[in-house]
Design a protein around this motif. Structure first.
Motif, PDB file in Angstrom:
ATOM      1  N   GLU A 165       0.833  -1.209   0.000  1.00 50.26           N
ATOM      2  CA  GLU A 165       0.000   0.000   0.000  1.00 50.26           C
ATOM      3  C   GLU A 165       0.866   1.257   0.000  1.00 50.26           C
ATOM      4  O   GLU A 165       0.566   2.234  -0.687  1.00 50.26           O
ATOM      5  CB  GLU A 165      -0.938  -0.005   1.212  1.00 50.26           C
ATOM      6  CG  GLU A 165      -1.816   1.216   1.329  1.00 50.26           C
ATOM      7  CD  GLU A 165      -2.816   1.378   0.187  1.00 50.26           C
ATOM      8  OE1 GLU A 165      -3.358   2.494   0.049  1.00 50.26           O
ATOM      9  OE2 GLU A 165      -3.060   0.406  -0.568  1.00 50.26           O
ATOM     10  N   ALA A 166       1.959   1.249   0.759  1.00 48.15           N
ATOM     11  CA  ALA A 166       2.862   2.406   0.787  1.00 48.15           C
ATOM     12  C   ALA A 166       3.474   2.649  -0.591  1.00 48.15           C
ATOM     13  O   ALA A 166       3.567   3.797  -1.041  1.00 48.15           O
ATOM     14  CB  ALA A 166       3.955   2.189   1.826  1.00 48.15           C
ATOM     15  N   GLN A 167       3.870   1.582  -1.273  1.00 45.47           N
ATOM     16  CA  GLN A 167       4.442   1.733  -2.612  1.00 45.47           C
ATOM     17  C   GLN A 167       3.407   2.275  -3.587  1.00 45.47           C
ATOM     18  O   GLN A 167       3.715   3.124  -4.418  1.00 45.47           O
ATOM     19  CB  GLN A 167       5.001   0.401  -3.099  1.00 45.47           C
ATOM     20  CG  GLN A 167       6.256  -0.011  -2.354  1.00 45.47           C
ATOM     21  CD  GLN A 167       6.672  -1.441  -2.629  1.00 45.47           C
ATOM     22  OE1 GLN A 167       5.897  -2.240  -3.140  1.00 45.47           O
ATOM     23  NE2 GLN A 167       7.895  -1.765  -2.256  1.00 45.47           N
ATOM     24  N   ARG A 168       2.169   1.795  -3.470  1.00 37.34           N
ATOM     25  CA  ARG A 168       1.102   2.294  -4.342  1.00 37.34           C
ATOM     26  C   ARG A 168       0.864   3.786  -4.093  1.00 37.34           C
ATOM     27  O   ARG A 168       0.806   4.582  -5.028  1.00 37.34           O
ATOM     28  CB  ARG A 168      -0.189   1.503  -4.105  1.00 37.34           C
ATOM     29  CG  ARG A 168      -1.314   1.873  -5.078  1.00 37.34           C
ATOM     30  CD  ARG A 168      -2.655   1.292  -4.665  1.00 37.34           C
ATOM     31  NE  ARG A 168      -3.183   1.874  -3.445  1.00 37.34           N
ATOM     32  CZ  ARG A 168      -3.708   3.105  -3.349  1.00 37.34           C
ATOM     33  NH1 ARG A 168      -3.747   3.893  -4.399  1.00 37.34           N
ATOM     34  NH2 ARG A 168      -4.190   3.539  -2.210  1.00 37.34           N
ATOM     35  N   ARG A 169       0.766   4.164  -2.816  1.00 40.09           N
ATOM     36  CA  ARG A 169       0.524   5.571  -2.489  1.00 40.09           C
ATOM     37  C   ARG A 169       1.691   6.463  -2.903  1.00 40.09           C
ATOM     38  O   ARG A 169       1.488   7.566  -3.410  1.00 40.09           O
ATOM     39  CB  ARG A 169       0.291   5.724  -0.977  1.00 40.09           C
ATOM     40  CG  ARG A 169      -1.019   5.151  -0.503  1.00 40.09           C
ATOM     41  CD  ARG A 169      -1.176   5.342   0.986  1.00 40.09           C
ATOM     42  NE  ARG A 169      -2.368   4.707   1.506  1.00 40.09           N
ATOM     43  CZ  ARG A 169      -2.741   4.765   2.767  1.00 40.09           C
ATOM     44  NH1 ARG A 169      -2.007   5.424   3.651  1.00 40.09           N
ATOM     45  NH2 ARG A 169      -3.841   4.157   3.159  1.00 40.09           N
ATOM     46  N   SER A 170       2.911   5.975  -2.694  1.00 41.05           N
ATOM     47  CA  SER A 170       4.086   6.760  -3.051  1.00 41.05           C
ATOM     48  C   SER A 170       4.174   6.971  -4.558  1.00 41.05           C
ATOM     49  O   SER A 170       4.604   8.037  -5.016  1.00 41.05           O
ATOM     50  CB  SER A 170       5.349   6.080  -2.535  1.00 41.05           C
ATOM     51  OG  SER A 170       6.481   6.842  -2.839  1.00 41.05           O
ATOM     52  N   ALA A 171       3.765   5.963  -5.326  1.00 39.96           N
ATOM     53  CA  ALA A 171       3.772   6.101  -6.786  1.00 39.96           C
ATOM     54  C   ALA A 171       2.795   7.188  -7.233  1.00 39.96           C
ATOM     55  O   ALA A 171       3.041   7.893  -8.207  1.00 39.96           O
ATOM     56  CB  ALA A 171       3.421   4.772  -7.441  1.00 39.96           C
ATOM     57  N   VAL A 172       1.714   7.354  -6.488  1.00 34.20           N
ATOM     58  CA  VAL A 172       0.701   8.350  -6.834  1.00 34.20           C
ATOM     59  C   VAL A 172       1.117   9.754  -6.383  1.00 34.20           C
ATOM     60  O   VAL A 172       1.048  10.703  -7.152  1.00 34.20           O
ATOM     61  CB  VAL A 172      -0.671   7.970  -6.211  1.00 34.20           C
ATOM     62  CG1 VAL A 172      -1.682   9.098  -6.371  1.00 34.20           C
ATOM     63  CG2 VAL A 172      -1.187   6.686  -6.826  1.00 34.20           C
ATOM     64  N   ASP A 173       1.557   9.880  -5.110  1.00 35.91           N
ATOM     65  CA  ASP A 173       1.811  11.213  -4.571  1.00 35.91           C
ATOM     66  C   ASP A 173       3.297  11.576  -4.449  1.00 35.91           C
ATOM     67  O   ASP A 173       3.631  12.714  -4.123  1.00 35.91           O
ATOM     68  CB  ASP A 173       1.119  11.404  -3.228  1.00 35.91           C
ATOM     69  CG  ASP A 173       1.570  10.409  -2.163  1.00 35.91           C
ATOM     70  OD1 ASP A 173       2.673   9.844  -2.284  1.00 35.91           O
ATOM     71  OD2 ASP A 173       0.811  10.194  -1.200  1.00 35.91           O
ATOM     72  N   HIS A 180       4.847   7.960   4.276  1.00 36.88           N
ATOM     73  CA  HIS A 180       4.153   6.677   4.421  1.00 36.88           C
ATOM     74  C   HIS A 180       5.014   5.800   5.327  1.00 36.88           C
ATOM     75  O   HIS A 180       6.105   5.395   4.944  1.00 36.88           O
ATOM     76  CB  HIS A 180       3.945   6.013   3.063  1.00 36.88           C
ATOM     77  CG  HIS A 180       3.192   6.877   2.100  1.00 36.88           C
ATOM     78  ND1 HIS A 180       1.868   7.222   2.281  1.00 36.88           N
ATOM     79  CD2 HIS A 180       3.588   7.493   0.959  1.00 36.88           C
ATOM     80  CE1 HIS A 180       1.483   7.988   1.288  1.00 36.88           C
ATOM     81  NE2 HIS A 180       2.509   8.176   0.473  1.00 36.88           N
ATOM     82  N   TRP A 181       4.538   5.511   6.538  1.00 37.59           N
ATOM     83  CA  TRP A 181       5.295   4.754   7.529  1.00 37.59           C
ATOM     84  C   TRP A 181       4.906   3.287   7.457  1.00 37.59           C
ATOM     85  O   TRP A 181       3.722   2.947   7.447  1.00 37.59           O
ATOM     86  CB  TRP A 181       5.033   5.307   8.921  1.00 37.59           C
ATOM     87  CG  TRP A 181       5.637   6.665   9.114  1.00 37.59           C
ATOM     88  CD1 TRP A 181       5.163   7.847   8.625  1.00 37.59           C
ATOM     89  CD2 TRP A 181       6.844   6.975   9.793  1.00 37.59           C
ATOM     90  NE1 TRP A 181       6.001   8.876   8.970  1.00 37.59           N
ATOM     91  CE2 TRP A 181       7.035   8.363   9.697  1.00 37.59           C
ATOM     92  CE3 TRP A 181       7.776   6.218  10.487  1.00 37.59           C
ATOM     93  CZ2 TRP A 181       8.132   9.010  10.264  1.00 37.59           C
ATOM     94  CZ3 TRP A 181       8.860   6.857  11.068  1.00 37.59           C
ATOM     95  CH2 TRP A 181       9.034   8.239  10.944  1.00 37.59           C
ATOM     96  N   VAL A 182       5.918   2.411   7.435  1.00 34.50           N
ATOM     97  CA  VAL A 182       5.692   0.970   7.346  1.00 34.50           C
ATOM     98  C   VAL A 182       6.469   0.298   8.475  1.00 34.50           C
ATOM     99  O   VAL A 182       7.693   0.399   8.544  1.00 34.50           O
ATOM    100  CB  VAL A 182       6.148   0.403   5.976  1.00 34.50           C
ATOM    101  CG1 VAL A 182       5.889  -1.086   5.912  1.00 34.50           C
ATOM    102  CG2 VAL A 182       5.455   1.128   4.836  1.00 34.50           C
ATOM    103  N   ASN A 183       5.744  -0.381   9.351  1.00 35.80           N
ATOM    104  CA  ASN A 183       6.336  -1.107  10.477  1.00 35.80           C
ATOM    105  C   ASN A 183       6.816  -2.467   9.974  1.00 35.80           C
ATOM    106  O   ASN A 183       6.005  -3.308   9.588  1.00 35.80           O
ATOM    107  CB  ASN A 183       5.294  -1.266  11.582  1.00 35.80           C
ATOM    108  CG  ASN A 183       5.831  -1.945  12.814  1.00 35.80           C
ATOM    109  OD1 ASN A 183       6.889  -2.582  12.797  1.00 35.80           O
ATOM    110  ND2 ASN A 183       5.085  -1.832  13.900  1.00 35.80           N
TER     111      ASN A 183
END
Length: 145
Positions: free
Chosen positions: A58-66, A95-98
């Motif tokens: 999800e972080a990679q998807r969001r980062s690709a968008v924004d 985007h924080w990923v634990n």
């Protein structure tokens, strides 16, 4: 999920144990100070101080968008805490990923760091940066806004 809370729960338990002695000796002020110190340490090392984590995909998807950076972190990491505190309110834009909650995130961090789970690892424009300077991360957040 439990692994992220192990250290904070241990700190609360130790603080309670440390405060018991002064209470039994009739020194409630000392007990209160000890317990407060341990509770603060528990809070600082808990997942509560970090923005809500998402999984790596999800972080990679969001980062690709924004275009915002992805920060891989884990509870109890002093360098992650330093980054989080130094970023201040700007930390919410990343985007924080634990990595303890997401095996794919841990694998991504190992791939970026020669097999080590070194955090914080910040991904900007698909390039990993291990334990970067917080001011540099803040600049990347400004650029992506």
């Amino acid at each position: 999920m439990m692994r992220a809370w192990t250290l904070p729960m241990l700190l609360v338990f130790c603080g309670s144990a440390a405060a018991t002695g002064p209470i039994l000796k009739g020194i409630p002020g000392t007990a209160a100070v000890l317990l407060s110190a341990f509770l603060i340490l528990a809070f600082v090392n808990s997942p509560l101080i970090y923005p809500r984590s998402v999984d790596a995909r999800e972080a990679q998807r969001r980062s690709a968008v924004d275009g915002r950076p992805i920060v891989f972190w884990r509870p109890g990491c002093t360098y992650c805490l330093r980054l989080r505190i130094r970023l201040g309110r700007a930390a919410r834009r990343a985007h924080w990923v634990n990595i303890w909650r997401d095996p794919a995130a841990a694998a991504a961090v190992r791939a970026a760091n020669d097999g080590n789970e070194t955090v914080p690892t910040v991904i900007v424009a698909d390039r990993p940066h291990t334990n970067p300077d917080p001011e540099w991360v803040r600049e990347q957040l400004r650029r992506s806004a």
